[in-house]
Design a protein around this motif. Structure first.
Motif, short mmCIF file in Angstrom:
data_model
loop_
_atom_site.label_atom_id
_atom_site.label_comp_id
_atom_site.label_asym_id
_atom_site.label_seq_id
_atom_site.Cartn_x
_atom_site.Cartn_y
_atom_site.Cartn_z
N ARG A 33 -10.43 10.23 -3.98
CA ARG A 33 -10.25 9.00 -3.19
C ARG A 33 -9.06 9.07 -2.24
O ARG A 33 -8.90 8.21 -1.41
CB ARG A 33 -10.08 7.81 -4.13
CG ARG A 33 -11.34 7.43 -4.88
CD ARG A 33 -11.16 6.13 -5.64
NE ARG A 33 -10.26 6.26 -6.76
CZ ARG A 33 -10.64 6.55 -8.00
NH1 ARG A 33 -11.93 6.73 -8.27
NH2 ARG A 33 -9.76 6.63 -8.99
N LYS B 145 -7.04 -1.24 -4.84
CA LYS B 145 -8.34 -1.24 -4.16
C LYS B 145 -8.86 -2.67 -4.02
O LYS B 145 -9.38 -3.06 -2.96
CB LYS B 145 -9.33 -0.38 -4.94
CG LYS B 145 -10.70 -0.30 -4.30
CD LYS B 145 -11.63 0.58 -5.12
CE LYS B 145 -13.02 0.63 -4.49
NZ LYS B 145 -13.96 1.47 -5.30
N ARG B 146 -8.72 -3.46 -5.07
CA ARG B 146 -9.16 -4.85 -5.02
C ARG B 146 -8.37 -5.62 -3.96
O ARG B 146 -8.93 -6.41 -3.20
CB ARG B 146 -8.97 -5.49 -6.39
CG ARG B 146 -9.46 -6.94 -6.48
CD ARG B 146 -9.07 -7.55 -7.82
NE ARG B 146 -9.59 -6.79 -8.93
CZ ARG B 146 -10.77 -6.99 -9.50
NH1 ARG B 146 -11.55 -7.95 -9.04
NH2 ARG B 146 -11.17 -6.26 -10.52
N ARG C 20 0.83 -1.21 0.00
CA ARG C 20 0.00 0.00 0.00
C ARG C 20 0.87 1.25 0.00
O ARG C 20 0.57 2.22 -0.72
CB ARG C 20 -0.93 0.00 1.21
CG ARG C 20 -2.00 -1.07 1.15
CD ARG C 20 -3.00 -0.94 2.29
NE ARG C 20 -3.81 0.26 2.17
CZ ARG C 20 -4.83 0.55 2.97
NH1 ARG C 20 -5.14 -0.28 3.97
NH2 ARG C 20 -5.53 1.64 2.81
N GLU D 90 -4.30 1.66 -9.49
CA GLU D 90 -5.17 2.11 -8.41
C GLU D 90 -6.32 1.12 -8.19
O GLU D 90 -6.64 0.77 -7.05
CB GLU D 90 -5.73 3.49 -8.77
CG GLU D 90 -6.33 4.25 -7.63
CD GLU D 90 -6.72 5.66 -8.02
OE1 GLU D 90 -6.70 6.53 -7.13
OE2 GLU D 90 -7.05 5.90 -9.20
#
Length: 384
Positions: free
Chosen positions: A383, A176-177, A124, A172
């Motif tokens: 986001r 997120k997944r 991340r 991105e």
């Protein structure tokens, strides 16, 4: 294998440390220590016994010897628990209560999840670094015209910013997944010998909640010994992320061919040369990510193939997952680090883009490309 992975740049020192033998043993010891403390809090052993077990868990054993013993025993837990009991030889009451109510798979799965949590934090962090670098470049080059290419042939004009947001959006979405899959997958495993949480005198649920809180792992409704969809989802999401990075890498490699010359990886002393041809400038970072993208689907497939596991605890399936998931984390972070470095120092040649566009004779209408870039960047910022 680890040293070779490091030498080829296929992973990073940080991720190799997270999934190294010492970190695995430390995670297993953390499980045993916090299990004893949770059981003491529920009156299943004394505070003194829990303190003795915790003290026995502080020092790492001889990791190489433990690895050899684990290979012989078929599981890490057997020699590890034996080592802890040996350390507690002067306190037989505490020694007898090491690992009480747990099974070897509880230790293995929970230790793997503790490693995965640390690995996800690295991904991340560097994923955000890459997205930020691509967003900055896209903003700068929102209206920089270049030749679009379809089926590897000249197509219509686009902008370099549009290509950049395609890379950015792919990474991105994959991140997120991955975060979503991790919310399900990264959880405590505690079920005992056959998943029924026996041998704890009716205090098993309370012990599990205390253990999960101490290890900062969510406690699922039931043990997942033979339910591996969480691990499979995590593996699949890692492979998708590597694929998104591989797409970016392949594009950069194609754009950096001498006859195209539009984009190059940053120049780094001693990197990207050839042992036989001094004139070459090889896209070495792209090589790392492209190589990872070729390996990741097969690694994920190995974990998918282990989904149908027998009865309450399977034979061979979950044992195969740890090494494969480890490799997926390692190559994913290697690819991510390589592409983040490439993006942060990307060498861009708008003049070559203009020359190649003119040579293709496809006009100069870039359509709504700048507006599409602006929309994508606005979505990313919302986001953040």
């Amino acid at each position: 294998m680890v040293s070779l992975i490091r030498e080829l740049g296929a992973s990073t020192p940080e991720m190799l440390e997270v999934f190294g033998d010492e970190m695995l043993v430390r995670a297993a010891l953390d499980f045993e220590r916090e299990l004893a403390r949770a059981q003491a809090a529920e009156g299943l052993l004394s505070e003194a016994e829990a303190a003795a077990i915790a003290a026995a868990c502080e020092q790492l054993p001889d990791v190489a010897a433990l690895a050899e013993a684990a290979a012989h025993a078929g599981t890490l837990a057997i020699p590890l628990v034996a080592e802890l009991r040996l350390r507690l030889a002067d306190d037989p009451a505490a020694a007898a209560k090491v690992h009480m109510g747990a099974t070897s798979q509880d230790v293995a799965d929970t230790a793997l999840m503790l490693q995965a949590r640390r690995g996800l934090a690295l991904i991340r962090r560097d994923g955000e670094r890459l997205v930020k670098a691509l967003a900055q470049l896209a903003d700068t080059h929102a209206a920089t015209p270049m030749l679009g290419r379809t089926l590897l042939q000249p197509a219509r004009p686009i902008t370099f910013g549009l290509k950049l947001v395609a890379w950015m959006s792919g990474v991105e979405a994959a991140l997120k997944r991955l975060v979503g899959e991790a919310e399900t997958a990264v959880a405590l495993q505690f079920g005992g010998a056959a998943g029924a949480l026996d041998s704890l005198g009716g205090r098993a649920f309370a012990v599990a909640e205390r253990l999960g809180a101490a290890l900062d792992l969510p406690v699922p409704a039931a043990p997942w010994h033979a339910r591996r969809e969480g691990v499979a989802g995590l593996a699949g999401a890692l492979a998708i992320l590597v694929g998104a990075l591989g797409k970016m890498a392949f594009d950069i490699a194609l754009l950096s061919q001498a006859e195209v010359g539009e984009v190059f990886e940053p120049r780094v002393a001693g990197r990207g040369g050839s042992s036989a041809m001094a004139h070459k400038r090889n896209p070495t970072g792209c090589q790392v990510a492209r190589s990872a993208a070729l390996r990741a689907p097969h690694l994920a497939a190995a974990i998918l193939s282990a989904l149908p596991q027998e009865h309450e605890r399977g034979l061979g399936g979950w044992q195969a997952e740890g090494p494969v998931l480890t490799e997926l984390f390692c190559i994913a972070h290697g690819a991510l680090a390589a592409m983040a470095a490439a993006a942060e120092g990307l060498e861009i040649h708008p003049e070559r883009m203009a020359e190649n566009l003119a040579a293709a004779k496809v006009g100069d209408d870039i359509g709504e490309a700048p507006a599409l870039v602006a929309r994508a960047l606005a979505a990313t910022r919302s986001r953040a």
